[in-house]
Design an enzyme around this catalytic site. Structure first.
Site, PDB file in Angstrom:
ATOM      1  N   TRP A  82      -5.037   8.389   9.388  1.00 23.70           N
ATOM      2  CA  TRP A  82      -6.101   8.065  10.347  1.00 23.70           C
ATOM      3  C   TRP A  82      -7.405   8.810  10.028  1.00 23.70           C
ATOM      4  O   TRP A  82      -8.000   9.470  10.876  1.00 23.70           O
ATOM      5  CB  TRP A  82      -5.638   8.385  11.765  1.00 23.70           C
ATOM      6  CG  TRP A  82      -4.525   7.541  12.298  1.00 23.70           C
ATOM      7  CD1 TRP A  82      -3.586   6.860  11.591  1.00 23.70           C
ATOM      8  CD2 TRP A  82      -4.220   7.300  13.681  1.00 23.70           C
ATOM      9  NE1 TRP A  82      -2.718   6.211  12.434  1.00 23.70           N
ATOM     10  CE2 TRP A  82      -3.094   6.464  13.732  1.00 23.70           C
ATOM     11  CE3 TRP A  82      -4.800   7.720  14.881  1.00 23.70           C
ATOM     12  CZ2 TRP A  82      -2.530   6.034  14.927  1.00 23.70           C
ATOM     13  CZ3 TRP A  82      -4.227   7.301  16.073  1.00 23.70           C
ATOM     14  CH2 TRP A  82      -3.106   6.450  16.098  1.00 23.70           C
TER      15      TRP A  82
ATOM     16  N   TYR B 242       0.830  -1.201   0.000  1.00 22.53           N
ATOM     17  CA  TYR B 242       0.000   0.000   0.000  1.00 22.53           C
ATOM     18  C   TYR B 242       0.867   1.254   0.000  1.00 22.53           C
ATOM     19  O   TYR B 242       0.709   2.138  -0.859  1.00 22.53           O
ATOM     20  CB  TYR B 242      -0.944  -0.001   1.205  1.00 22.53           C
ATOM     21  CG  TYR B 242      -1.668   1.307   1.390  1.00 22.53           C
ATOM     22  CD1 TYR B 242      -2.600   1.747   0.454  1.00 22.53           C
ATOM     23  CD2 TYR B 242      -1.418   2.128   2.499  1.00 22.53           C
ATOM     24  CE1 TYR B 242      -3.263   2.963   0.615  1.00 22.53           C
ATOM     25  CE2 TYR B 242      -2.080   3.328   2.666  1.00 22.53           C
ATOM     26  CZ  TYR B 242      -2.995   3.748   1.720  1.00 22.53           C
ATOM     27  OH  TYR B 242      -3.639   4.955   1.883  1.00 22.53           O
TER      28      TYR B 242
END
Length: 295
Positions: free
Chosen positions: A151, A126
């Site tokens: 986040w 990723y």
């Protein structure tokens, strides 16, 4: 009229971008993969030539971090090739490209917070594919902004806040990782930051310092602390009767296919200096906790 093309319009940030851009008077083309395959260069070029946007914001990504470890070709197609084609198409009509990236481009083992100038060393597919996307955008279009964030949570889509509220309504105890640190970032704040930059890219492009920027939330916390803040707010607003007991786990206690950064703290001083954009206030974003409740 200012024209903006938003990809990944059904995602957390894309959804907020579309709403805010429409509210701010932009002529908006909001698309997701059902309307455009960003990995198909001819389709990308055709749509960009037809709409003629002043700015493209790429909020599309393959964000399934664990799946990426086996879905390597898909990850690179969406996270590298798609951004490249969008940046090239934007450059061909002298439009700017704003592209969302991630803290996963770093190793996550630094003691302090990460600045834009720190060495990049992704630890999984990723992060590597997102870094490749950054590099492709930079090479394809001089009028680029790379916005690294971390986040992400919001009212739309799947995220940690929604998962905690769902689990908190089902269980009396939860184990939460407590040795990974970062800044929870509200999707609506990411959208607002990108649109402020987009506005400047259209009205005063000669004053824009193109390049890589960090935008994330403060104060920095670990996942355990973030979860506790979520449950405290849920109890305060009577969304939950009581908070589940939260047990602190280590990363080793909770193995995953992809390695998670121990440190996702991003230094946001550069974006404040250049654009006057403050870090995301995630405490404020949790004030209306019922907006994240499972339906």
């Amino acid at each position: 009229m200012k024209k903006i093309m938003i990809t990944g319009a059904y995602g957390q940030v894309g959804f907020c971008l579309t709403q805010q851009a429409q509210a701010n008077g932009w002529d908006v083309l909001a698309i997701d993969r059902d309307k455009l395959d960003i990995t198909a260069p001819q389709a990308v070029r055709a749509l960009v030539n037809e709409f003629q946007p002043n700015v493209i914001i790429n909020a599309a990504a393959h964000t399934a971090v664990d799946k990426a470890e086996t879905e390597i070709d898909v990850s690179y197609a969406i996270n590298r090739d798609g951004p490249k084609y969008l940046a090239e198409a934007a450059a061909s009509i002298d439009a700017a490209i704003l592209h969302i990236s991630t803290d996963y481009v770093f190793a996550g083992d630094k003691n302090g917070i990460y600045s834009e100038a720190d060495p990049i060393a992704p630890q999984g597919v990723y992060g590597a594919s997102k870094l490749a996307g950054e590099e492709a955008v930079i090479a394809a279009n001089p009028k680029h902004i790379i916005l690294r964030t971390a986040w992400v949570f919001g009212e739309h889509g799947n995220n940690f806040v929604k998962t905690m509220l769902r689990l908190g309504s089902q269980r009396d105890q939860l184990g939460i990782v407590a040795d990974q640190f970062g800044g929870p970032t509200y999707a609506g704040d990411i959208a607002a930051a990108l649109l402020l930059i987009a506005e400047k890219a259209v009205t005063a492009p000669q004053t824009v310092s193109w390049g890589v920027y960090h935008f994330a939330g403060e104060p920095h916390v670990n996942w355990h602390q973030f979860a506790q803040a979520i449950f405290d707010k849920a109890v305060e607003q009577q969304l939950l009767v009581k908070s589940p007991q939260l047990n602190a786990l280590t990363t080793a206690d909770y193995p995953t296919p992809a390695k998670r950064p121990a440190n996702s703290r991003l230094d946001c001083r550069k974006i404040f200096t250049e654009f006057g954009i403050q870090p995301s206030d995630w405490h404020k974003a949790l004030e209306n906790i019922t907006a994240y409740a499972p339906q």
